[in-house]
Design an enzyme around this catalytic site. Structure first.
Site, PDB file in Angstrom:
ATOM      1  N   ASP A  76       2.962   2.094  -4.935  1.00  0.00           N
ATOM      2  CA  ASP A  76       2.919   2.216  -6.409  1.00  0.00           C
ATOM      3  C   ASP A  76       3.639   3.468  -6.908  1.00  0.00           C
ATOM      4  O   ASP A  76       4.437   3.392  -7.833  1.00  0.00           O
ATOM      5  CB  ASP A  76       1.478   2.129  -6.941  1.00  0.00           C
ATOM      6  N   TYR A 108      -3.089  12.696   0.502  1.00  0.00           N
ATOM      7  CA  TYR A 108      -2.411  11.881  -0.506  1.00  0.00           C
ATOM      8  C   TYR A 108      -1.280  12.678  -1.163  1.00  0.00           C
ATOM      9  O   TYR A 108      -0.148  12.212  -1.278  1.00  0.00           O
ATOM     10  CB  TYR A 108      -3.446  11.427  -1.546  1.00  0.00           C
ATOM     11  N   GLU A 146       0.833  -1.209   0.000  1.00  0.00           N
ATOM     12  CA  GLU A 146       0.000   0.000   0.000  1.00  0.00           C
ATOM     13  C   GLU A 146       0.865   1.255   0.000  1.00  0.00           C
ATOM     14  O   GLU A 146       1.833   1.339   0.756  1.00  0.00           O
ATOM     15  CB  GLU A 146      -0.893  -0.013   1.240  1.00  0.00           C
ATOM     16  N   HIS A 147       0.508   2.194  -0.870  1.00  0.00           N
ATOM     17  CA  HIS A 147       1.282   3.431  -1.051  1.00  0.00           C
ATOM     18  C   HIS A 147       2.697   3.121  -1.528  1.00  0.00           C
ATOM     19  O   HIS A 147       3.634   3.863  -1.243  1.00  0.00           O
ATOM     20  CB  HIS A 147       1.292   4.272   0.233  1.00  0.00           C
ATOM     21  N   GLY A 157     -13.789   1.362  -3.013  1.00  0.00           N
ATOM     22  CA  GLY A 157     -12.362   1.031  -3.001  1.00  0.00           C
ATOM     23  C   GLY A 157     -12.064  -0.339  -3.579  1.00  0.00           C
ATOM     24  O   GLY A 157     -10.955  -0.852  -3.442  1.00  0.00           O
ATOM     25  N   SER A 162     -12.600  -0.967  -6.813  1.00  0.00           N
ATOM     26  CA  SER A 162     -12.321  -0.711  -8.216  1.00  0.00           C
ATOM     27  C   SER A 162     -13.447  -1.093  -9.175  1.00  0.00           C
ATOM     28  O   SER A 162     -13.235  -1.771 -10.176  1.00  0.00           O
ATOM     29  CB  SER A 162     -11.020  -1.388  -8.633  1.00  0.00           C
ATOM     30  N   SER A 163     -14.631  -0.604  -8.862  1.00  0.00           N
ATOM     31  CA  SER A 163     -15.738  -0.755  -9.811  1.00  0.00           C
ATOM     32  C   SER A 163     -15.411  -0.007 -11.097  1.00  0.00           C
ATOM     33  O   SER A 163     -15.862  -0.394 -12.180  1.00  0.00           O
ATOM     34  CB  SER A 163     -17.041  -0.225  -9.207  1.00  0.00           C
ATOM     35  N   ASP A 221      -5.138  -1.309 -10.685  1.00  0.00           N
ATOM     36  CA  ASP A 221      -6.537  -1.749 -10.808  1.00  0.00           C
ATOM     37  C   ASP A 221      -6.826  -2.359 -12.176  1.00  0.00           C
ATOM     38  O   ASP A 221      -7.437  -3.411 -12.291  1.00  0.00           O
ATOM     39  CB  ASP A 221      -7.490  -0.574 -10.563  1.00  0.00           C
ATOM     40  N   GLY A 279     -17.636   2.820  -5.666  1.00  0.00           N
ATOM     41  CA  GLY A 279     -16.956   3.792  -4.820  1.00  0.00           C
ATOM     42  C   GLY A 279     -16.511   3.228  -3.486  1.00  0.00           C
ATOM     43  O   GLY A 279     -16.245   3.978  -2.547  1.00  0.00           O
TER      44      GLY A 279
HETATM   45  P1  ADP Z   1     -14.142   2.471  -7.095  1.00  0.00           P
HETATM   46  O1  ADP Z   1     -13.418   2.259  -8.373  1.00  0.00           O
HETATM   47  O2  ADP Z   1     -13.275   2.239  -5.904  1.00  0.00           O
HETATM   48  O3  ADP Z   1     -15.406   1.693  -6.983  1.00  0.00           O
HETATM   49  P2  ADP Z   1     -14.396   5.108  -8.190  1.00  0.00           P
HETATM   50  O4  ADP Z   1     -14.816   6.399  -7.606  1.00  0.00           O
HETATM   51  O5  ADP Z   1     -13.063   5.010  -8.837  1.00  0.00           O
HETATM   52  O6  ADP Z   1     -14.547   4.004  -7.035  1.00  0.00           O
HETATM   53  O7  ADP Z   1     -15.435   4.641  -9.302  1.00  0.00           O
HETATM   54  C1  ADP Z   1     -16.821   4.655  -9.031  1.00  0.00           C
HETATM   55  C2  ADP Z   1     -17.526   5.271 -10.231  1.00  0.00           C
HETATM   56  O8  ADP Z   1     -17.491   4.346 -11.334  1.00  0.00           O
HETATM   57  C3  ADP Z   1     -18.983   5.508  -9.968  1.00  0.00           C
HETATM   58  O9  ADP Z   1     -19.195   6.746  -9.349  1.00  0.00           O
HETATM   59  C4  ADP Z   1     -19.567   5.467 -11.387  1.00  0.00           C
HETATM   60  O10 ADP Z   1     -19.373   6.703 -12.048  1.00  0.00           O
HETATM   61  C5  ADP Z   1     -18.705   4.432 -12.077  1.00  0.00           C
HETATM   62  N1  ADP Z   1     -19.358   3.115 -12.053  1.00  0.00           N
HETATM   63  C6  ADP Z   1     -18.785   1.962 -11.673  1.00  0.00           C
HETATM   64  N2  ADP Z   1     -19.665   0.921 -11.748  1.00  0.00           N
HETATM   65  C7  ADP Z   1     -20.822   1.451 -12.201  1.00  0.00           C
HETATM   66  C8  ADP Z   1     -22.140   0.918 -12.467  1.00  0.00           C
HETATM   67  N3  ADP Z   1     -22.426  -0.361 -12.259  1.00  0.00           N
HETATM   68  N4  ADP Z   1     -23.081   1.746 -12.927  1.00  0.00           N
HETATM   69  C9  ADP Z   1     -22.815   3.046 -13.102  1.00  0.00           C
HETATM   70  N5  ADP Z   1     -21.630   3.608 -12.855  1.00  0.00           N
HETATM   71  C10 ADP Z   1     -20.624   2.833 -12.397  1.00  0.00           C
HETATM   72 MG    MG Z   2     -11.764   3.408  -9.020  1.00  0.00          MG
END
Ligand code: ADP
Ligand code: MG
Length: 389
Positions: free
Chosen positions: A40, A226, A37-38, A128, A130-131, A176, A126
């Site tokens: 990269d 950060y 962590e930290h 953490g 990595s959606s 990610d 959101g």
């Molecule tokens: P994390 O990657 O940790 O989840 P991020 O802030 O980097 O957090 O990314 C979240 C953003 O990605 C959401 O605010 C949205 O804009 C987008 N996102 C991810 N998955 C979806 C989804 N299933 N539907 C709509 N937007 C999504």
């Molecule tokens: Mg992200």
């Protein structure tokens, strides 16, 4: 839902929305960083794992000749992107992760096919995990499937990273997108952030899994802190006379201690130690030496808490509960994961104790903080895959 169940689900959702079955189904996972962590931005190592949570898309050629339509089956919202010319930023906001990837393919000379797409993600947004990378890498995988032209997975990851930089405005590192594109079932990914060299680290022992504990808090000092940490790391490297902290040894740091402030010294101590811990933990995983891996995870947490000062009360509470449960109760180790100031902890646990540990952490965390945690277990999942097509 398993990936197979998810695929069945998204195919049904596609058919319900568009009135015909999809030709392609693709998916890409979220991730949790097991250790590193930290490190990269200090040219060090990270050791992420793809989790059994995915962005998944079902698609079919569109009748409209130049439009790329994505129906988000959870939010019941459609983004329509004109692909007759260069794709730019636009609305809705979340479509920018997709737009950025389409633009990346266009820059490589690929004509984006007109598609109807149904989309779903089981990666918490959101949190953490990595959606965002899952969404980008899933989109890239869909373009590969629909054009019948796969690209090198490292180039795919870099294309997805550029989409996040340029279209979402998030100056993220490479971890990610790399794990989402290159992950393999039953493996972690040891990634050298200096050389971008990757190594799959097998983790196939059925007696252990990773538990992800989302504290469901996010303290808003993140980005400013950060930037400060990055500057402090640069200070430390300059004083040590090295290009980055990757090149410094613990010995060198001790000798130079008198020439830097206590804060800069402690920041460097975390980073230099964490880079070592990460490669040692990878070795422990190769040998299925779980107690050793667990000790490195705890050590990582203490350094992030005391030296790097990016933890918070809620993350510390989770780690304390894990320590209370202890080895006897099936916990090998636990640490905060991600940038800090909230988000998730990751714990290495015995599979047969997952249920009991989950209950205990949920109950004790609620009692101590008043907050509901979200907890799930995962084994190392596969990276991006074409399920149908
Ligand atoms: P994390 O990657 O940790 O989840 P991020 O802030 O980097 O957090 O990314 C979240 C953003 O990605 C959401 O605010 C949205 O804009 C987008 N996102 C991810 N998955 C979806 C989804 N299933 N539907 C709509 N937007 C999504
Ligand atoms: Mg992200």
């Amino acid at each position: 839902m398993t990936l197979k169940e998810l695929a069945t689900h998204i195919a049904a959702e596609f058919e319900k929305h568009y009135g015909r079955p999809p030709r392609w189904i693709v998916a890409a996972p979220g991730r949790v960083n097991v250790i590193g962590e930290h490190t990269d931005y200090n040219d060090g190592f990270v050791l992420p794992m793809a989790i059994e949570r995915y962005a998944i898309m079902a698609a079919d050629p569109s009748a409209a000749s130049s439009s790329f339509s994505i129906y988000d089956t959870h939010f019941k919202e459609t983004a329509t992107i004109d692909v007759s010319g260069p794709v730019g930023k636009g609305q809705p906001k979340w479509s920018n992760y997709i737009r950025g990837v389409l633009a990346g393919f266009q820059n490589r000379g690929v004509k984006i096919p007109a598609l109807d797409v149904a989309f779903l993600s089981t990666v918490p947004l959101g949190g953490g995990l990595s959606s965002s990378a899952a969404l980008e890498v899933c989109t890239a995988t869909l373009i590969e499937a629909a054009t019948g032209r796969p690209i090198d997975p490292i180039e795919k990851a870099l294309l997805a990273q550029k989409a996040e930089h340029d279209f979402a405005g998030v100056p993220c590192g490479i971890m990610d997108q790399f794990i989402s594109a290159l992950g393999r079932e039953g493996h972690l990914l040891l990634l050298d952030c200096r050389t971008r060299k990757t190594e799959l680290v097998p983790m196939r022992d059925p007696s252990v899994e990773l538990l992800v504990v989302n504290t469901n808090v996010k303290h808003e000092l993140g980005s400013g802190e950060y930037a400060k940490r990055r500057a402090e790391c640069e200070d430390a490297a300059r004083i040590l006379g090295v290009k980055s902290l990757r090149d410094a040894t613990p010995d060198q740091l001790e000798k130079a201690k008198g020439r830097m402030s206590d804060v800069v010294y402690r920041r460097a101590r975390h980073v230099i130690g964490e880079i070592e811990r990460t490669t040692h933990a990878a070795e422990g995983i190769r040998q299925s030496n779980w107690p050793t891996v667990g000790q490195f995870m705890y050590a990582s947490h203490y350094a992030l808490r005391d030296d790097y000062e990016v933890s918070c009360q809620e993350l510390d509470v989770v780690v304390e509960i894990a320590e209370d449960i202890g080895y006897q109760g099936g916990v090998y180790g636990c640490r905060m994961t991600g940038g800090g100031f909230g988000g998730c902890c990751v714990a290495l646990v015995k599979s047969d104790a997952v249920e009991a540990i989950t209950k205990k952490i949920a109950a004790d965390y609620k009692a101590k903080t008043g907050i509901e945690a979200a907890i799930f277990a995962s084994r190392p999942a596969a990276g991006a895959t074409i399920i149908k097509g």
